[in-house]
Write an enzyme that holds these catalytic residues in place. Sequence first.
Site, PDB file in Angstrom:
ATOM      1  N   ASP A 142       0.766  -1.391  -0.028  1.00 29.28           N
ATOM      2  CA  ASP A 142      -0.233   0.401  -0.194  1.00 29.28           C
ATOM      3  C   ASP A 142       1.188   1.019   0.138  1.00 29.28           C
ATOM      4  O   ASP A 142       0.469   2.544   0.195  1.00 29.28           O
ATOM      5  CB  ASP A 142      -1.416  -0.243   0.886  1.00 29.28           C
ATOM      6  CG  ASP A 142      -1.950  -1.429   1.369  1.00 29.28           C
ATOM      7  OD1 ASP A 142      -2.286  -1.524  -0.217  1.00 29.28           O
ATOM      8  OD2 ASP A 142      -2.341  -2.075   2.940  1.00 29.28           O
ATOM      9  N   ARG A 143       1.821   1.459  -0.693  1.00 29.44           N
ATOM     10  CA  ARG A 143       2.919   1.759  -0.529  1.00 29.44           C
ATOM     11  C   ARG A 143       3.352   3.033   1.024  1.00 29.44           C
ATOM     12  O   ARG A 143       3.622   3.535   1.078  1.00 29.44           O
ATOM     13  CB  ARG A 143       2.310   3.488  -1.829  1.00 29.44           C
ATOM     14  CG  ARG A 143       2.105   2.732  -2.521  1.00 29.44           C
ATOM     15  CD  ARG A 143       1.931   4.119  -3.970  1.00 29.44           C
ATOM     16  NE  ARG A 143       3.167   4.790  -4.145  1.00 29.44           N
ATOM     17  CZ  ARG A 143       4.508   4.202  -4.745  1.00 29.44           C
ATOM     18  NH1 ARG A 143       4.004   3.413  -5.444  1.00 29.44           N
ATOM     19  NH2 ARG A 143       5.144   5.624  -4.602  1.00 29.44           N
ATOM     20  N   LEU A 144       3.357   2.136   1.867  1.00 31.17           N
ATOM     21  CA  LEU A 144       4.034   2.582   3.362  1.00 31.17           C
ATOM     22  C   LEU A 144       5.023   1.981   3.462  1.00 31.17           C
ATOM     23  O   LEU A 144       5.357   1.358   3.885  1.00 31.17           O
ATOM     24  CB  LEU A 144       2.867   2.220   4.253  1.00 31.17           C
ATOM     25  CG  LEU A 144       1.394   1.938   4.368  1.00 31.17           C
ATOM     26  CD1 LEU A 144       0.028   1.951   5.072  1.00 31.17           C
ATOM     27  CD2 LEU A 144       0.807   3.951   4.224  1.00 31.17           C
TER      28      LEU A 144
END
Length: 200
Positions: A175-177
């Site tokens: 989640d692009r975290l």
Amino acid sequence: MMTQAQPDDPFVLFSRWLAEAEAGEPHDANAMALATARADGSPSVRMVLLKDVSDEGFVFYTNAESRKGEELTANPQAALLFHWKSLRRQIRIEGRVHPVKGAEADRYFASRGRGSQIGAWASLQSRPLPSREELERRTADFDKDFGGNAVPRPPHWYGWRLVPDAFEFWVDRRDRLHERYTYRRKSGSDEAWTQGMLYP
């Protein structure tokens, strides 16, 4: 996997990641993007190979009369990027650049294959080339000139050492975290680092 408890010394973490890349990357784990800029700030970037790393910095070699050589002379600041796609990691490094000592450059040049040594004399790096035949002719001419003798290092071919002021270690996450860990050299210190994290 990264955790919030990282080594105090970024070179320790870099060496760990590089060893893992050398064990798992299919090609050139020591490949890095080198970003330079002209005196007016105009940027350029290209891939080079890391040839040595120590607490003193990161060493690569090039023709000083090439575009990157001229830019490093005019503006001795640069940035490096290692991207290991299979490990889903990257490291950004920024710092000051200076030439390595002649004896160090001589030792590395002597370790290169003879063809690469002659190529360092034959190539007018970054300058217009009229034809491939011209490069091949120059290579053959230098090969003949040196005969069976050892090939000396060209005076315009030497190494540069980037002395880092900042590191960023990046790990891909869902989640692009992503995880982003930073090290910045403490003011007035050659050894102490301030650690931090960045939002992804």
